[in-house]
Design an enzyme around this catalytic site. Structure first.
Site, PDB file in Angstrom:
ATOM      1  N   ILE A 176      29.738  72.002  97.258  1.00 53.82           N
ATOM      2  CA  ILE A 176      30.151  71.756  98.634  1.00 53.82           C
ATOM      3  C   ILE A 176      28.977  72.083  99.552  1.00 53.82           C
ATOM      4  O   ILE A 176      28.456  73.195  99.539  1.00 53.82           O
ATOM      5  CB  ILE A 176      31.369  72.640  99.025  1.00 53.82           C
ATOM      6  CG1 ILE A 176      32.524  72.454  98.048  1.00 53.82           C
ATOM      7  CG2 ILE A 176      31.787  72.371 100.479  1.00 53.82           C
ATOM      8  CD1 ILE A 176      33.118  71.083  97.998  1.00 53.82           C
ATOM      9  N   GLU A 177      28.593  71.101 100.348  1.00 52.61           N
ATOM     10  CA  GLU A 177      27.529  71.267 101.327  1.00 52.61           C
ATOM     11  C   GLU A 177      28.172  71.310 102.711  1.00 52.61           C
ATOM     12  O   GLU A 177      28.942  70.411 103.067  1.00 52.61           O
ATOM     13  CB  GLU A 177      26.556  70.090 101.224  1.00 52.61           C
ATOM     14  CG  GLU A 177      25.374  70.140 102.153  1.00 52.61           C
ATOM     15  CD  GLU A 177      24.441  68.949 101.957  1.00 52.61           C
ATOM     16  OE1 GLU A 177      23.508  68.822 102.777  1.00 52.61           O
ATOM     17  OE2 GLU A 177      24.631  68.145 101.017  1.00 52.61           O
ATOM     18  N   ILE A 178      27.908  72.365 103.460  1.00 54.98           N
ATOM     19  CA  ILE A 178      28.390  72.487 104.834  1.00 54.98           C
ATOM     20  C   ILE A 178      27.160  72.340 105.719  1.00 54.98           C
ATOM     21  O   ILE A 178      26.188  73.092 105.582  1.00 54.98           O
ATOM     22  CB  ILE A 178      29.054  73.858 105.072  1.00 54.98           C
ATOM     23  CG1 ILE A 178      30.224  74.064 104.105  1.00 54.98           C
ATOM     24  CG2 ILE A 178      29.505  73.987 106.533  1.00 54.98           C
ATOM     25  CD1 ILE A 178      30.746  75.481 104.068  1.00 54.98           C
TER      26      ILE A 178
END
Length: 131
Positions: free
Chosen positions: A125-127
């Site tokens: 997951i890339e925020i």
């Protein structure tokens, strides 16, 4: 030539639907919603913005499905207006390890600054904030 204009939803195959719902709700601020498709089954989705993630249990994925539905095979980037420093504090408060970042990246519309974490199934997951 016909073309698509936006993403409506995508599907994640998960080991434990309840655990996934809790993570995306509590850590990423998504809104869980139970829904019933035409077949009458009960399914879960995670809503954010004008999109959603539909969840399929790995033990019994719904048809139609990907050829090889596999938990942990996703690599997703979510945009946020919340500063990454606030995300770092929030993630630490929830015991979520930041694997990398903040780091400069390039998104669909230009430069990003991103943090990388993993969901309960190991999906990356890339925020990101727009740079």
């Amino acid at each position: 030539m016909p073309s698509v204009s936006s993403l409506d939803h995508f599907v994640l195959t998960v080991v434990d639907v309840d655990r996934t719902v809790a993570f995306y709700r509590d850590v990423l601020g998504m809104v869980p919603e139970q829904f019933q498709p035409a077949d009458g089954s009960a399914r879960w989705a995670l809503k954010f913005g004008q999109q959603k993630i539909n969840l399929h249990p790995a033990a019994k994925p719904f048809d139609p499905k990907a050829d090889n539905p596999t938990p942990g095979s996703g690599d997703l980037c979510f945009l946020s207006n919340t500063p990454l420093a606030d995300w770092q504090t929030h993630l630490a408060d929830h015991g979520v390890t930041i694997e990398e970042g903040p780091i400069a990246r390039t998104g669909a519309t230009g430069p990003l600054v991103s943090l990388y974490i993993r969901d309960p199934d190991g999906n990356l997951i890339e925020i990101s904030n727009r740079a």
